[in-house]
Write a protein that holds these residues in place. Structure first.
Motif, PDB file in Angstrom:
ATOM      1  N   ASN A 273       1.036  -1.314  -0.136  1.00  0.00           N
ATOM      2  CA  ASN A 273       0.190   0.128   0.446  1.00  0.00           C
ATOM      3  C   ASN A 273       1.045   1.014   0.075  1.00  0.00           C
ATOM      4  O   ASN A 273       2.372   1.250   1.501  1.00  0.00           O
ATOM      5  N   GLU A 281      -3.446  -5.277   3.806  1.00  0.00           N
ATOM      6  CA  GLU A 281      -3.243  -6.714   5.617  1.00  0.00           C
ATOM      7  C   GLU A 281      -5.306  -6.389   5.513  1.00  0.00           C
ATOM      8  O   GLU A 281      -6.027  -5.673   5.974  1.00  0.00           O
ATOM      9  N   HIS A 282      -5.466  -7.381   4.511  1.00  0.00           N
ATOM     10  CA  HIS A 282      -7.536  -6.998   4.607  1.00  0.00           C
ATOM     11  C   HIS A 282      -8.210  -8.211   4.306  1.00  0.00           C
ATOM     12  O   HIS A 282      -6.855  -9.031   3.611  1.00  0.00           O
ATOM     13  N   GLN A 283      -9.296  -8.646   4.306  1.00  0.00           N
ATOM     14  CA  GLN A 283      -9.459  -9.911   4.381  1.00  0.00           C
ATOM     15  C   GLN A 283      -9.786  -9.592   2.361  1.00  0.00           C
ATOM     16  O   GLN A 283      -9.772 -11.032   1.816  1.00  0.00           O
ATOM     17  N   GLY A 308      -8.892  -3.258  -1.101  1.00  0.00           N
ATOM     18  CA  GLY A 308      -9.276  -4.166  -0.387  1.00  0.00           C
ATOM     19  C   GLY A 308     -10.827  -4.252  -1.126  1.00  0.00           C
ATOM     20  O   GLY A 308     -11.687  -3.414  -1.675  1.00  0.00           O
ATOM     21  N   GLU A 310     -13.956  -4.050   0.746  1.00  0.00           N
ATOM     22  CA  GLU A 310     -15.404  -2.421   0.769  1.00  0.00           C
ATOM     23  C   GLU A 310     -14.958  -1.270  -0.547  1.00  0.00           C
ATOM     24  O   GLU A 310     -15.499  -1.341  -1.559  1.00  0.00           O
TER      25      GLU A 310
END
Length: 351
Positions: A273, A281-283, A308, A310
């Protein structure tokens, strides 16, 4: 002094996208398929050309050499691993004077900066020093994770708006002499587009070009149907998440698990990032983008992976981009979220 942690680099060239074979539909005489495979840009490539009759050896050798030559030219211009490449020489140029580059490198940089503006800097080719600091570049890192002071210094030299373009002179200019670029988020896609253009110049209309998971499909496959491209399920069990019928379009995927570093028992993604200096670091496990050009699909996939599940999904929906987001839930299961534009392409579940 902080002890150097133990880590290992996991590299897989298959990436997240594979071609799914299609069973014959009963035709007595199918066209032949000319197959070209090789290595480029630290990964593999695969080209399939549907021909009504088999090619003579001379034609096959000439087209094969042209494919390899196109990819070699892209790598020699835009690799940040090759010290003699245009990009490496630009990175070593620690001045704010204009730097001449070839038309091809200039065009890729122009496209990358345009995508950076469209994604609020989520795609940022000036992130190169941060990529290197995390061990995903040409040099081995001295410490993982990099210390905060180093990340702070490197981030101060990151920013796509610090590059100025002169299309008349075909030059790039740094406003920060310490700035360095990494075009790996778009170079493979550009190489795919260039191979597709070379095949079209050869008079071919039915082919599939793949470099490290980035794909262009033209016309129909051997069975007279759209090319069937499988999107891998990013889970321990693997398998195909969806199969996309692709014709006269490009597709690229960015994910968080095929190229990783391990330190202190933790895996981190190669996708950095640029706003934080840290791996994402996200899903969001993987995102696939379909576009008219592979260089665009390639760059957008990286940007959406940075944003990410969302924020990336919201931006892709707002802009009308065809994107499939594969989100890893807390229990490890994968949930697919497709934008309306992706759903319109008629994708369907694989087995």
């Amino acid at each position: 002094m902080t002890a150097r942690p133990t880590f290992r680099l996991l590299l897989q060239t298959a990436l997240l996208v594979g071609v799914v074979s299609c069973a014959p539909i009963g035709a007595d005489l199918e066209p032949t398929v000319e197959v070209f495979d090789g290595l480029t840009m630290g990964t593999s490539y695969s080209v399939r050309v549907v021909a009504e009759t088999g090619w003579e050896p001379d034609r096959r050798a000439r087209v094969g050499a042209r494919i390899q030559g196109v990819l070699d030219a892209t790598e020699s211009a835009m690799s940040h691993y090759q010290p003699t490449s245009e990009l490496s020489r630009f990175n070593r140029n620690r001045t704010t004077e204009p730097f001449y580059v070839s038309r091809e490198t200039f065009e890729v940089m122009r496209l990358a900066l345009d995508l950076s503006a469209q994604t609020g800097g989520a795609l940022d080719v000036t992130v190169g020093p941060l990529v290197n600091a995390w061990g995903f570049g040409p040099d081995e890192p001295m410490q993982l994770p990099p210390n905060a002071d180093l990340l702070g210094r490197l981030r101060s030299h990151v920013g796509f708006e610090k590059i100025e373009l002169d299309p008349v002179a075909s030059t790039l200019r740094k406003t920060d002499p310490e700035l360095e670029c990494d075009l790996s988020a778009v170079a493979k896609g550009y190489g795919v587009d260039q191979v597709a253009a070379a095949l079209a110049d050869e008079g071919e209309t039915r082919f599939m070009v793949e470099v490290g998971g980035e794909i262009v499909a033209s016309g129909l496959n051997q069975q007279g149907r759209p090319w069937r491209i499988g999107i891998e399920r990013p889970s321990a069990d693997g398998g195909i998440e969806q199969v996309v019928p692709l014709s006269d379009r490009a597709m690229a995927t960015s994910g968080d698990y095929h190229i990783v570093r391990e330190f202190d028992g933790r895996f981190v993604s190669h996708t950095i990032n640029p706003h934080t200096g840290w791996p994402v670091e996200h899903q969001l496990a993987a995102v696939t983008v379909i576009a008219d050009e592979c260089v665009v699909a390639d760059g957008l996939a990286t940007a959406l992976e940075v944003l990410g599940p969302e924020e990336g999904y919201a931006l892709a929906s707002e802009r009308g981009w065809a994107a499939l987001f594969l989100v890893r839930d807390d229990d490890g299961t994968i949930t697919a979220h497709a934008t309306a534009a992706f759903e319109l392409l008629g994708s369907y579940n694989g087995n």
